[in-house]
Every structure is written in C-alpha cells, then in structure tokens.
Design a protein around this motif. Structure first.
Motif, short mmCIF file in Angstrom:
data_model
loop_
_atom_site.label_atom_id
_atom_site.label_comp_id
_atom_site.label_asym_id
_atom_site.label_seq_id
_atom_site.Cartn_x
_atom_site.Cartn_y
_atom_site.Cartn_z
N MET A 284 -100.85 -115.99 48.94
CA MET A 284 -100.06 -116.82 49.86
C MET A 284 -100.93 -117.91 50.46
SD MET A 284 -96.96 -115.39 50.65
CE MET A 284 -96.60 -115.74 52.34
N ASP A 285 -100.34 -119.09 50.58
CA ASP A 285 -101.00 -120.17 51.30
C ASP A 285 -100.92 -119.90 52.80
OD1 ASP A 285 -101.25 -121.46 48.88
OD2 ASP A 285 -99.47 -122.71 49.19
N VAL A 286 -101.91 -120.41 53.52
CA VAL A 286 -101.90 -120.31 54.98
C VAL A 286 -102.22 -121.70 55.53
CG1 VAL A 286 -103.08 -119.29 56.97
CG2 VAL A 286 -102.71 -117.90 54.92
N ALA A 407 -92.41 -126.30 56.17
CA ALA A 407 -92.08 -125.00 55.56
C ALA A 407 -93.14 -124.71 54.51
CB ALA A 407 -90.69 -125.06 54.93
N ASN A 408 -94.03 -123.80 54.83
CA ASN A 408 -95.12 -123.45 53.93
C ASN A 408 -94.60 -122.58 52.78
OD1 ASN A 408 -97.83 -123.29 53.17
ND2 ASN A 408 -98.06 -121.32 54.19
N ILE A 409 -93.54 -121.84 53.09
CA ILE A 409 -92.83 -121.06 52.07
C ILE A 409 -91.36 -121.42 52.24
CG2 ILE A 409 -94.57 -119.23 52.08
CD1 ILE A 409 -92.81 -117.59 53.88
N ALA A 424 -89.79 -124.49 48.12
CA ALA A 424 -91.20 -124.40 48.54
C ALA A 424 -91.86 -123.23 47.81
CB ALA A 424 -91.28 -124.19 50.05
N HIS A 425 -93.16 -123.37 47.55
CA HIS A 425 -93.87 -122.33 46.80
C HIS A 425 -94.75 -121.48 47.72
CE1 HIS A 425 -92.82 -123.51 42.69
NE2 HIS A 425 -92.68 -124.71 43.23
N LEU A 426 -94.91 -120.24 47.31
CA LEU A 426 -95.70 -119.30 48.13
C LEU A 426 -97.19 -119.59 48.06
CD1 LEU A 426 -93.93 -115.94 47.08
CD2 LEU A 426 -93.67 -117.15 49.26
N ALA A 427 -97.64 -120.13 46.93
CA ALA A 427 -99.09 -120.17 46.73
C ALA A 427 -99.54 -121.40 45.95
CB ALA A 427 -99.51 -118.89 45.99
N ASP A 428 -98.95 -122.55 46.25
CA ASP A 428 -99.28 -123.76 45.49
C ASP A 428 -100.23 -124.69 46.25
OD1 ASP A 428 -97.60 -124.56 47.49
OD2 ASP A 428 -96.43 -125.93 46.25
N GLY A 429 -100.66 -124.28 47.45
CA GLY A 429 -101.57 -125.13 48.22
C GLY A 429 -100.89 -126.30 48.90
N SER A 430 -99.55 -126.22 49.04
CA SER A 430 -98.86 -127.31 49.73
C SER A 430 -97.81 -126.77 50.69
CB SER A 430 -98.16 -128.23 48.72
OG SER A 430 -96.96 -127.63 48.28
N THR A 431 -97.38 -127.64 51.59
CA THR A 431 -96.29 -127.27 52.50
C THR A 431 -95.24 -128.38 52.47
OG1 THR A 431 -95.85 -126.48 54.75
CG2 THR A 431 -97.36 -128.31 54.58
#
Ligand SMILES: CCCCCCCCCCCCC/C=C/[C@@H](O)[C@H](COP(=O)(O)O)NC(=O)CCCCC
Ligand SMILES: Nc1ncnc2c1ncn2[C@@H]1O[C@H](COP(=O)(O)OP(=O)(O)O)[C@@H](O)[C@H]1O
Ligand SMILES: [Ca+2]
Length: 565
Positions: A284-286, A407-409, A424-431
């Motif tokens: 997950m991105d943070v 929205a990060n996810i 939005a993606h869970l782990a693509d490095g973008s928000t």
C-alpha cells in the motif's frame, strides 16, 4: 525446476485414497497445491480401466485453514448444529476421521471458514493424511504464526471486543496462530506502544480491531518505529522512508472502515481474519504530510480539505452518536456550503500510471501496481529538477474550492461502494487529487450523489481530477468565507442560514481530514511513499475470479481411473 516442471510437480499426487464423505464412499487426492475429493457414484466403475474426466471438488492448499483429527464428533455437531447423520454401521466401518477447514467464498467478497470431514477405515491412514497435509501447510512461509492485536473498544458501535472474541479469535485458534491482545485504554495507546515498547521481533504481523482512525494509529506506530530503527528523519519531506517489514491486518469495527473495504471488497471481520490466516500480502502507498518541513502525519485513505474537513470537525463533537455522526454532520456541512480560497500545486504522476478517469480498476493482482513494484527500486523516474516545486513539471491551480480531496486509494466503503476515486490504485505511488470548485448547492449535491451511483464522478464542469505524486496546498488568508444567499431574511424569522456578507465567526480556513483525524495546519506538503506498508489482504477479487471460486470449487480433472488405491 522451471516452467512446466514446477507445474507438474504441483500436480504430483502425494496421497490418494478411498474414504467416506458423510455416508458415501469418496475418492480423495492430495497434491502439492490442492486437496480434491469426489463422491463415488454407484454407476462409476473404476475397474473399467478407462481414463475419464470427472467433477472434483477442489480446495487449494493455500486456502486450507487447518487439518485436524475429528476428536469429538458429537461436540463438532453441537458446535455446527448439524444433525448427527452417521449410522452405527458407518461408524463401525469408518471409525477414524479428520476434518479440513478451508476458505469458502460466500458472495459479495465475503469469506467463510467451512469444514469437510473425511472418514477412514484405519487409524494410520487418518494420521498419515493429517501429517502430510500439515507438512504442505508448513511450507507456506507467508502465513503468520504469531500476531500482536490491538482492540479499540470505543470504535464504531463499540463492538470491537465482542467482534474480536466471538468472530476472530476462534478463527485464529483454529489456524494455530498465537496472539498477544491489548485492549487500548486511551487514544494513541497502540501507537505509543508500537513506537517504543513492543518487542516486534516476536511477531509476524500487527492486527488492529477498529476503524480507519485505529488503523492510522498502528500505521504511525509501525512506520515511525521502522524509521527510528533505521535512523531516518521523518521531518525531511524528501527522506527515503524504509518500508515496514511487519504486515498489518484490519478487523473492521469502526465507522467508515474504508481501508478494509477498499482492500478486501467488504467489511466483514471473519473475511479479514481469513485473509490474515492465509497470509495474504497487499502493498500500500502511504502519503506523508508535512508543514514547513516538519512532519505532521501519514495518510492511507483520504486527505480532505473543505467539505470532508468541516464534516469531520463537526462530527468530533458527536462521537457519542457512533457512525451516524457522519450523516448528521454531513447534512449540516452540506447546508453550510462553505468554500475556501487557496492554491494547489502538484507534480503529476508518470503517464504510464493511467488516469483517474480511465476506468481501469485496481483489483487483486493489479498489473499497474505490480509494474510499479518491479521498477520501484530502479528509481527510473525523475530528475531532482522535476521534483522541485516551481520547476516546469509542477502545476499550480488557484481558486475557490468546496472540497479538495486526495484519494490515495479508491476510498470505497459501504456509503460509497465505488469510492471517491474508483480507479485509484492501492500501490502505484500516486494519489488522485480531486478539486471541487465553487458551485451551486444543487451542483455539489449532484457531485456527492455520484459517490453513491455508477456515473462518472468527475464528469462535472466544476470538478477536476489529477493523478499526482506530490502536492502542496497554500490557503489564501485574505479570503473570507462567503456563504451563498438563497433566500432573503424575513423580519422576525430565524437568523439566516446563509448570507452574502462575510461572517467573521467562521474560520477562513477549513481543516484537513487525514484518515479521519484533524490536522493542526492548513498549509501542507504531501508526498506519496510508494508501497511503504503491506496489509494482510489481496485487493478486491474480480467478479469472475470470485464466481469461479464461488461455484463450490469444482474442477474438471483428467484422472486416470486405473490408479491403484
Ligand atoms: C447525497 C449522498 C451523499 C453521500 C456521500 C457519501 C460519501 C462517502 C465518501 C466516503 C469517503 C471515505 C473516505 C474515508 C475516510 C475515513 O478515513 C474517515 C475515518 O474513518 P473511521 O475512522 O472509520 O470513522 N472517515 C470519514 O472521514 C467520514 C467520511 C464521510 C462519510 C459520510
Ligand atoms: N481506548 C480508547 N479510548 C479512546 N479513544 C481511543 C481508544 N483507542 C483508540 N482510540 C481512538 O479512537 C479514534 C477512533 O477510532 P476508530 O477505531 O477509527 O473508530 P471510528 O471509526 O468510530 O472513528 C481513533 O482516533 C483512536 O486513536
Ligand atoms: Ca495510490
């Protein structure tokens, strides 16, 4: 071994025996990656010596929760409330039995723990099956054996303790997972314990029972601990943060539970417990949030200024209402219809990450996130120049906004099943940065309505959305809150709800809502930290994926009926 050799090895039969399933004979086969069984039809003649195809029920080894001797059948039957259908004759013929507990999909992304019991004629056979199946389970290295669990007893409808004890602990016990459980006594208890006290070497993961706010505590405890262990200074917005080695499990018991919903497709405690048991792993991105080069907070779901910030601030005084506080404060904030002036600047994400409007949903095994994972370490992205605010790649938008949401996810949750940004993606490095400009109350209502239906969330002239790696917000302090004039104020009537005059008691600034916590500053810098944490989840399974596994795992298997068993 490579390629097809590995596949062949997975299909290699480890055990194959005739047993009894309930009162009918059944053939049972164990391979490296599945246990399969088929009741033997009277008309079916293995002696015929032909190779045929038949319908086998299959459970993947990776979805077996446990296998054990069925010690006390009477007790089992009371627990499962099944009638005892075994005849005396059957009991004499097949006195030994073992039970396999496994994951069964029950629709709407929910998982259940189901049991199947196999009856054997002799004790050695029964023990051999248990032993060999357990050996296969022991090879699954990603399964947690020991967990640290934090329960927020006051989250959501205050059911956290009950949910854990009644629904989750029995699943962990069955899977042989040991747990240390801490029921929190104050806000930030879990965060502080993780940061400074907990002996994390003992555990394979941390579990939180509560809502997004409780998850945020665990996130802060684990991320801060990891950075201090590695001497990384979180105050530096450009610091390269070290990913956390422990995975986090979420047992939903909060008010929004959006992180759980967006990563499993449901908010169901048993489903979450089973994702933990099978050892799922979802990066997950943070987002890290700074103010003037000082660290403020991390965020995983939504950072919202304006509408969601005001709504959260109002709802904090109504915590006693439980999840309903959001509905009440939502209506009040909607009626207030405030907007705020400021400048949003952002660094767009690389083009190969797609766009928030491309309808490419992030689902289990998402290729966009996998690709990001593959290139993450190569640091192929950008030069330092590109990263600097003010460089050509940065864009700035100045204006009056009703809402600024990052929205990060997807932020899907039961209130908004597709979420604030469905792609939005869970782990693509973008928000996904969503800007809702000043508009009429009716238009804003139409926009909110789209959170709940299937229409394009962003197809409004006053809404724009950008996929970004970093952004900043600078409020314009000269602005006053201008409230829309809907109706003239009648003499002697109630004071006007809205006025075109600046109203001094209103703050010219809103607050940032960061995973349900209020930030103390309005001017912020945000950076997406790609795949900083991992959850015990796998992303939402595609409907087809689900359907295939739902239809009571029934595999067409070419099987040589001459096998000697
Ligand atoms: C006309 C119908 C309008 C319906 C609007 C529904 C909008 C739902 C949007 C949901 C976004 C959720 C983003 C997630 C936020 C959470 O992190 C945060 C804290 O959660 P928890 O600790 O579990 O309470 N929740 C919120 O800020 C509340 C979101 C607003 C829900 C109405
Ligand atoms: N024992 C406790 N007493 C009071 N607050 C707590 C306790 N444990 C955790 N909290 C705080 O409660 C807040 C809300 O928790 P959460 O589980 O997210 O519920 P909800 O979804 O209803 O907001 C979080 O900010 C968390 O820090
Ligand atoms: Ca993301």
């Amino acid at each position: 071994m490579i390629g097809s050799d590995v596949r062949m090895e997975n299909y290699r039969v480890l055990l194959a025996d005739r047993m009894s399933l309930r009162i009918r004979p059944a053939d049972v086969v164990l391979t490296r990656n599945a246990i399969m069984w088929m009741e033997v039809e009277k008309s079916w003649k293995p002696s015929a010596g032909v190779s045929g195809t038949a319908c086998w029920r299959t459970v993947q080894v990776c979805e077996i929760v446990a296998v054990r001797r069925t010690e006390d059948e009477a007790q089992e039957n009371t627990q499962t409330q099944k009638p005892n259908w075994r005849s005396k004759q059957h009991l004499l013929q097949y006195p030994y039995s073992f039970t396999v507990s496994y994951v069964k999909r029950s629709g709407q992304h929910q998982w259940r723990c189901s049991d199947v019991t196999f009856y054997c004629a002799d004790c050695e056979l029964c023990d051999l099956w248990i032993q060999v199946t357990n050996e296969q389970l022991a090879l699954l290295a990603n399964r947690p054996k020991s967990l640290l669990v934090y329960i927020n007893p006051y989250g959501g409808k205050r059911q956290g303790k009950y949910i854990y004890e009644q629904k989750v602990a029995p699943v962990f016990r069955r899977a042989g997972i040991s747990t240390d459980v801490i029921v929190t006594e104050r806000a930030n208890h879990a965060r502080d314990h993780l940061k400074t006290e907990a002996n994390l070497d003992k555990y394979d993961g941390v579990v939180c029972v509560g809502g997004d706010g409780m998850f945020s505590e665990i996130l802060h405890g684990l991320v801060s601990r990891t950075q201090s262990d590695h001497k990384v200074d979180q105050d530096q917005p450009d610091a390269e943060l070290v990913p956390c080695s422990l995975r986090i499990g979420i047992i939903p018991a909060g008010s929004t539970d959006c992180i759980c919903f967006a990563t499993t497709g449901t908010i169901d405690p048993v489903t979450s417990a089973l994702h933990i048991v099978v050892g799922d792993s979802q990066p997950m991105d943070v987002c890290s949030v700074h103010h003037n080069n000082g660290f403020l907070r991390y965020c995983v779901s939504m950072l919202g200024y304006g509408f969601y910030g005001d709504m959260l601030t109002d709802s904090e005084t109504k915590r006693w209402l439980g999840p309903a506080r959001y509905d009440l404060s939502g209506i009040k904030t909607f009626l207030n219809h405030n907007y705020y002036e400021g400048t949003v600047s952002f660094l767009p994400a690389e083009e190969n990450l797609g766009s928030p409007r491309d309808k490419l949903l992030c689902r289990s095994g998402c290729l966009v996130c996998q690709h990001k994972s593959a290139i993450k370490d190569k640091h192929s992205e950008t030069s330092e120049e590109r990263e600097k605010p003010g460089s050509d790649s940065w864009r700035a938008i100045c204006g009056k906004f009703i809402a600024i949401n990052a929205a990060n996810i997807s932020c899907a949750c039961p209130r908004s099943p597709k979420g604030l940004s469905p792609s939005a993606h869970l782990a693509d490095g973008s928000t996904d940065l969503i800007l809702v400009r000043e508009c009429s109350r009716l238009d804003f209502f139409k926009h909110l309505l789209r959170h709940t239906n299937k229409e394009d969330q962003f197809d409004h002239s006053f809404v724009e959305v950008h996929r970004v790696r970093k952004f900043r917000f600078q409020p314009n302090h000269d602005s006053m809150v201008i409230l829309e004039q809907d109706e003239p104020h009648k003499e002697g009537g109630p004071p006007p709800l809205y006025s075109s005059q600046p109203i001094p008691q209103f703050n010219a600034d809103s607050n940032w809502n960061c995973d349900g916590e209020i930030l103390p500053h309005t001017a912020i810098q945000v950076s997406v930290q790609c795949q900083l944490i991992r959850l015990f989840a796998r992303g939402i399974e595609e409907q087809q994926q689900q359907q295939a596994l739902l239809e009571e795992p029934c595999t067409l298997l070419a099987f040589n009926q001459n096998t000697d068993y």
